[in-house]
Write a protein that holds these residues in place. Structure first.
Motif, PDB file in Angstrom:
ATOM      1  N   PRO A 213       1.089  -1.400  -0.383  1.00 16.05           N
ATOM      2  CA  PRO A 213      -0.113  -0.054  -0.082  1.00 16.05           C
ATOM      3  C   PRO A 213       0.922   1.037   0.219  1.00 16.05           C
ATOM      4  O   PRO A 213       1.797   1.056   0.668  1.00 16.05           O
ATOM      5  CB  PRO A 213      -1.480  -0.201   1.474  1.00 16.05           C
ATOM      6  CG  PRO A 213      -0.683  -1.342   1.101  1.00 16.05           C
ATOM      7  CD  PRO A 213       0.703  -2.132   1.413  1.00 16.05           C
ATOM      8  N   GLY A 214       0.620   2.235  -0.764  1.00 17.26           N
ATOM      9  CA  GLY A 214       1.622   3.151  -1.081  1.00 17.26           C
ATOM     10  C   GLY A 214       2.650   3.618  -1.585  1.00 17.26           C
ATOM     11  O   GLY A 214       3.313   4.737  -2.041  1.00 17.26           O
TER      12      GLY A 214
ATOM     13  N   PHE B  73       0.735   0.679  -6.583  1.00 13.98           N
ATOM     14  CA  PHE B  73      -0.234   0.996  -5.832  1.00 13.98           C
ATOM     15  C   PHE B  73      -2.003   0.286  -6.086  1.00 13.98           C
ATOM     16  O   PHE B  73      -3.290   1.352  -5.837  1.00 13.98           O
ATOM     17  CB  PHE B  73      -0.904   2.523  -6.323  1.00 13.98           C
ATOM     18  CG  PHE B  73       0.359   3.538  -6.717  1.00 13.98           C
ATOM     19  CD1 PHE B  73       0.247   4.196  -4.938  1.00 13.98           C
ATOM     20  CD2 PHE B  73       1.283   3.817  -6.848  1.00 13.98           C
ATOM     21  CE1 PHE B  73       1.906   5.084  -4.849  1.00 13.98           C
ATOM     22  CE2 PHE B  73       2.612   5.222  -6.996  1.00 13.98           C
ATOM     23  CZ  PHE B  73       2.401   5.413  -6.163  1.00 13.98           C
TER      24      PHE B  73
ATOM     25  N   ARG C 146      -2.075   4.887  -1.163  1.00 17.65           N
ATOM     26  CA  ARG C 146      -1.741   6.047   0.528  1.00 17.65           C
ATOM     27  C   ARG C 146      -0.991   4.635   1.397  1.00 17.65           C
ATOM     28  O   ARG C 146      -1.877   3.302   1.317  1.00 17.65           O
ATOM     29  CB  ARG C 146      -2.408   6.728   1.062  1.00 17.65           C
ATOM     30  CG  ARG C 146      -2.496   8.149   0.416  1.00 17.65           C
ATOM     31  CD  ARG C 146      -3.486   8.995   1.150  1.00 17.65           C
ATOM     32  NE  ARG C 146      -4.950   8.665   1.656  1.00 17.65           N
ATOM     33  CZ  ARG C 146      -5.902   8.653   2.223  1.00 17.65           C
ATOM     34  NH1 ARG C 146      -5.438   9.852   2.969  1.00 17.65           N
ATOM     35  NH2 ARG C 146      -6.730   8.231   2.263  1.00 17.65           N
ATOM     36  N   PRO C 147       0.002   4.579   1.902  1.00 14.40           N
ATOM     37  CA  PRO C 147       0.670   3.311   2.616  1.00 14.40           C
ATOM     38  C   PRO C 147      -0.486   3.248   3.253  1.00 14.40           C
ATOM     39  O   PRO C 147      -0.576   2.143   5.045  1.00 14.40           O
ATOM     40  CB  PRO C 147       1.981   4.674   3.532  1.00 14.40           C
ATOM     41  CG  PRO C 147       2.973   5.327   2.206  1.00 14.40           C
ATOM     42  CD  PRO C 147       1.310   5.947   1.514  1.00 14.40           C
ATOM     43  N   GLU C 148      -1.115   4.494   4.501  1.00 12.69           N
ATOM     44  CA  GLU C 148      -2.230   4.154   5.311  1.00 12.69           C
ATOM     45  C   GLU C 148      -3.635   3.494   4.611  1.00 12.69           C
ATOM     46  O   GLU C 148      -4.495   3.364   5.703  1.00 12.69           O
ATOM     47  CB  GLU C 148      -2.153   5.350   6.604  1.00 12.69           C
ATOM     48  CG  GLU C 148      -3.437   6.807   5.909  1.00 12.69           C
ATOM     49  CD  GLU C 148      -1.671   7.366   5.127  1.00 12.69           C
ATOM     50  OE1 GLU C 148      -2.678   8.262   4.936  1.00 12.69           O
ATOM     51  OE2 GLU C 148      -1.266   6.875   4.830  1.00 12.69           O
ATOM     52  N   GLY C 149      -3.802   3.522   3.717  1.00 13.13           N
ATOM     53  CA  GLY C 149      -5.103   3.033   2.675  1.00 13.13           C
ATOM     54  C   GLY C 149      -6.462   4.297   3.640  1.00 13.13           C
ATOM     55  O   GLY C 149      -5.681   5.437   3.602  1.00 13.13           O
TER      56      GLY C 149
ATOM     57  N   GLU D 269       5.798   9.109  -5.377  1.00 12.46           N
ATOM     58  CA  GLU D 269       4.913   9.887  -4.274  1.00 12.46           C
ATOM     59  C   GLU D 269       4.306  11.005  -5.320  1.00 12.46           C
ATOM     60  O   GLU D 269       3.213  11.025  -4.459  1.00 12.46           O
ATOM     61  CB  GLU D 269       6.406  10.622  -3.783  1.00 12.46           C
ATOM     62  CG  GLU D 269       6.970  11.538  -4.091  1.00 12.46           C
ATOM     63  CD  GLU D 269       8.631  11.471  -4.355  1.00 12.46           C
ATOM     64  OE1 GLU D 269       9.004  12.089  -4.430  1.00 12.46           O
ATOM     65  OE2 GLU D 269       8.727  10.365  -4.576  1.00 12.46           O
TER      66      GLU D 269
ATOM     67  N   ALA E 146       0.459   8.667  -7.297  1.00 11.74           N
ATOM     68  CA  ALA E 146      -0.320   7.772  -7.308  1.00 11.74           C
ATOM     69  C   ALA E 146      -1.565   8.544  -7.361  1.00 11.74           C
ATOM     70  O   ALA E 146      -2.056   9.564  -7.318  1.00 11.74           O
ATOM     71  CB  ALA E 146      -0.910   7.490  -5.654  1.00 11.74           C
TER      72      ALA E 146
ATOM     73  N   ASP F  63     -10.287   7.202  -2.609  1.00  6.22           N
ATOM     74  CA  ASP F  63      -9.906   8.153  -1.483  1.00  6.22           C
ATOM     75  C   ASP F  63     -11.893   8.818  -1.343  1.00  6.22           C
ATOM     76  O   ASP F  63     -11.285   9.161   0.212  1.00  6.22           O
ATOM     77  CB  ASP F  63      -9.173   9.220  -2.088  1.00  6.22           C
ATOM     78  CG  ASP F  63      -7.886   8.225  -2.498  1.00  6.22           C
ATOM     79  OD1 ASP F  63      -7.028   8.040  -1.981  1.00  6.22           O
ATOM     80  OD2 ASP F  63      -7.593   8.510  -3.427  1.00  6.22           O
TER      81      ASP F  63
END
Length: 625
Positions: free
Chosen positions: A73-74, A78, A83-86, A305, A308, A345
């Protein structure tokens, strides 16, 4: 279980099962059911379902069916989350749509939504929404530093954006902290209106807005890459993905040509997709969309970065029905769940009455509470990529990504998204896709609950104020129910003038166990066209009197095949003698077709028949205008 042996091998005493063993079990079931006599892979193929885009859903998936590498994740590609935290921190953005021409009423609805669960505002402005000059009143009392605002202003995107940015500045909050989307979408506007006379000017204006956002409000995205026009024109999931990529690439070309770096250009785009009640297809589409865009960004030289894809999922308007609209609550719940599981999102759940006009407060409340239940009670956002690792989902994601990429290449080969729209190539492709899907709808291979299946003729209609007319001139807007809605409208008109709906008499022959299944099937079928079914158990001696008593002018025989062989011909003849204008028989006629036709059977209805043609013809026979 001990410290030396921490695992508990629950299946250790059983031999491993393999695919061939499973296929042999399937063979036996199919053979006993009389469906098909097949062996090995052919037995598995018998349970396979065909989707659009050449995708086939098999009944069993194993580790051998995994797709491309998932990543984390992130991180590119992707697939698992942007995002890393989803969405595990704070959940997704609950985005409510507002289509209202009166700024005061819009403001009341906006504040009610924000106070009761919504976290952002999606506002129609200009043609089909509030006037640009009413934006201040519509957002009065909204804390712009807390609630993101997303504009849908069509051709008025420049003045609407300037007015929103002015309101941000006037609020006292630093413009650098503003979050939202200005909604510039020149290619989406071309798709909606068919008017490309100002496209170049609009693209340049959108690029200027993006440059301003990059410099002054980096949390604000200027450009919406909206795939809804293509979904709403009948496009498939892969076509939706392909058009979004082509539109996104066109935007990148415009933005980098205007001087933005590739990373800044990528950060100015927000992608919008439809979420349908096909939950697995929706989950896979959103995951595939992120994977495909990551590849585009990589080829363009964007940093990981910045690669995504920012996604906004909207429950499909194509699936929403005017008849039995309460079922829409169930459809949007499943679609909203799929959007959340797919990693969107932001999610917009359309109110259940959106197909009827302006949604009322109750419908908007149900829409936002649907998301509240998914987030707060189901804890759906607490797990990153909850569908990840499912062999079916991973395979479907991979197949959709490949099909979407292939269509994207077709669009690029045709000169890009704008050229494909102007030439009519894209419209023709979407029309062919919708034509194929329409056949499935007509034959009820794709059922619509409350419309083509289990309709409720005594249902009281739900009335709403008319909604602003959407812009026209470009791609069509389709609905799954359209063909059946025309039939029901004919029935409604007949009810209004004659005082009763058209009727069909269901002649139930033989024992209850013999005729129940086909009586249920026939009643469902005819009621889908607004034809009231009147059922009675009869035989050749009593059918004429029962038919006269029913008040119907057409009839349908319902029984098992064995009973048909004994009674169908005689009962059909009796119905004809009693004045039946048309006699149907529920079931495939098989070898006795000629015999039944000679006796008076005019048509055969069965699972997979063209229901719209059958019903339209029946209404014609009954002289229902």
């Amino acid at each position: 279980m001990t410290a030396e042996s921490p695992e508990l091998p629950l299946a250790a005493a059983f031999p491993d099962a393999d695919r061939e063993q499973w296929q042999r079990l399937v063979e036996g079931v199919l053979r006993k059911s009389g469906v098909i006599d097949a062996t090995g892979p052919a037995a598995e193929d018998a349970l396979t379902t065909d989707l659009q885009d050449g995708i086939r859903v098999r009944p069993l998936y194993t580790a051998e069916d995994g797709g491309a590498p998932l990543g984390h994740p992130g991180f590119p590609p992707f697939v698992r989350a942007g995002r890393p935290e989803g969405t595990a921190v704070g959940g997704w953005d609950v985005r409510q749509r507002h289509v209202q021409t009166d700024p005061r009423r819009a403001n009341e609805a906006v504040l009610a939504d924000l106070e009761n669960g919504s976290t952002s505002v999606w506002l129609a402005v200009g043609d089909g929404g509030i006037p640009v000059t009413g934006l201040a009143e519509a957002l009065s009392g909204v804390y712009l530093d807390l609630a993101p605002v997303i504009l849908d202003a069509g051709a008025d995107f420049v003045p609407a954006a300037e007015e929103l940015l002015r309101l941000y500045a006037a609020s006292g909050a630093p413009l650098s902290e503003a979050v939202g989307c200005l909604g510039a979408d020149p290619l989406g506007l071309l798709a909606r209106t068919g008017d490309g006379s100002k496209l170049r000017v609009q693209l340049e204006a959108a690029a200027r807005l993006a440059a301003r956002c990059t410099a002054e409000a980096p949390g604000m995205r200027a450009w919406a890459v909206d795939a809804l026009p293509y979904h709403e024109a009948g496009g498939s999931a892969a076509e939706e993905l392909g058009t979004s990529l082509a539109t996104g690439v066109a935007a990148l070309r415009q933005l980098t040509g205007a001087g933005l770096g590739i990373d800044d250009a990528c950060r100015q785009l927000e992608f919008r997709y439809a979420a349908t009640a096909d939950q697995f297809l929706t989950i896979a589409k959103l995951r595939a969309g992120r994977r495909l865009w990551a590849r585009v960004a990589e080829v363009c030289g964007a940093a990981p970065e910045a690669s995504a894809q920012r996604q906004h999922a909207v429950t499909s308007s194509v699936m929403m029905t005017r008849r039995d609209p309460w079922v829409n609550m169930l459809r949007t719940t499943v679609a909203g769940l799929a959007a959340g599981v797919g990693g969107a999102d932001a999610v917009t759940v359309l109110p259940f009455d959106v197909a009827l006009g302006l949604s009322d407060a109750f419908a908007r409340r149900i829409a936002r509470n649907t998301q509240s239940v998914l987030l707060e009670e189901s804890h759906l956002a607490k797990v990153i990529d909850p569908a990840g690792g499912s062999w079916y989902v991973e395979r479907l994601t991979d197949e959709l990504a490949r099909a979407g990429w292939a269509f994207f290449q077709e669009l690029e080969a045709a000169g890009g998204q704008a050229a494909a729209l102007r030439s009519g190539m894209l419209a023709e492709r979407l029309a062919r896709t919708w034509e194929r899907r329409t056949e499935d709808l007509r034959h009820r291979r794709e059922p619509i609950t409350g419309v083509s299946e289990f309709p409720h003729l005594a249902e009281q209609p739900v009335h709403r104020e008319p909604a602003p007319a959407p812009v026209r001139g470009g791609l069509p807007r389709v609905r799954r129910e359209d063909a059946y809605e025309l039939l029901r409208a004919r029935s409604d008109a007949h009810l209004a003038t004659a005082g009763a709906r058209p009727k069909v008499f269901l002649a139930a022959l033989g024992p209850v166990a013999s005729h129940t299944a086909r009586v249920t099937f026939a009643a469902n079928l005819f009621q889908a066209g607004g034809i009231e079914a009147v059922q009675e158990a009869v035989d050749a001696g009593s059918v004429a009197e029962a038919f006269a008593r029913s008040g119907a002018r057409t009839a349908c025989l319902c029984a098992g095949d064995g009973v048909y062989g004994e009674q169908a011909a005689e009962v059909a003849g009796a119905l004809k003698s009693a004045g039946a204008l048309r006699v149907h028989l529920a079931g495939r006629p098989g070898e006795r077709r000629a015999e039944y036709v000679r006796a008076g059977v005019d048509a055969f209805v069965f699972a997979g028949c063209d229901a719209v043609e059958v019903l339209s013809s029946a209404l014609d026979i009954l002289e229902v205008a």
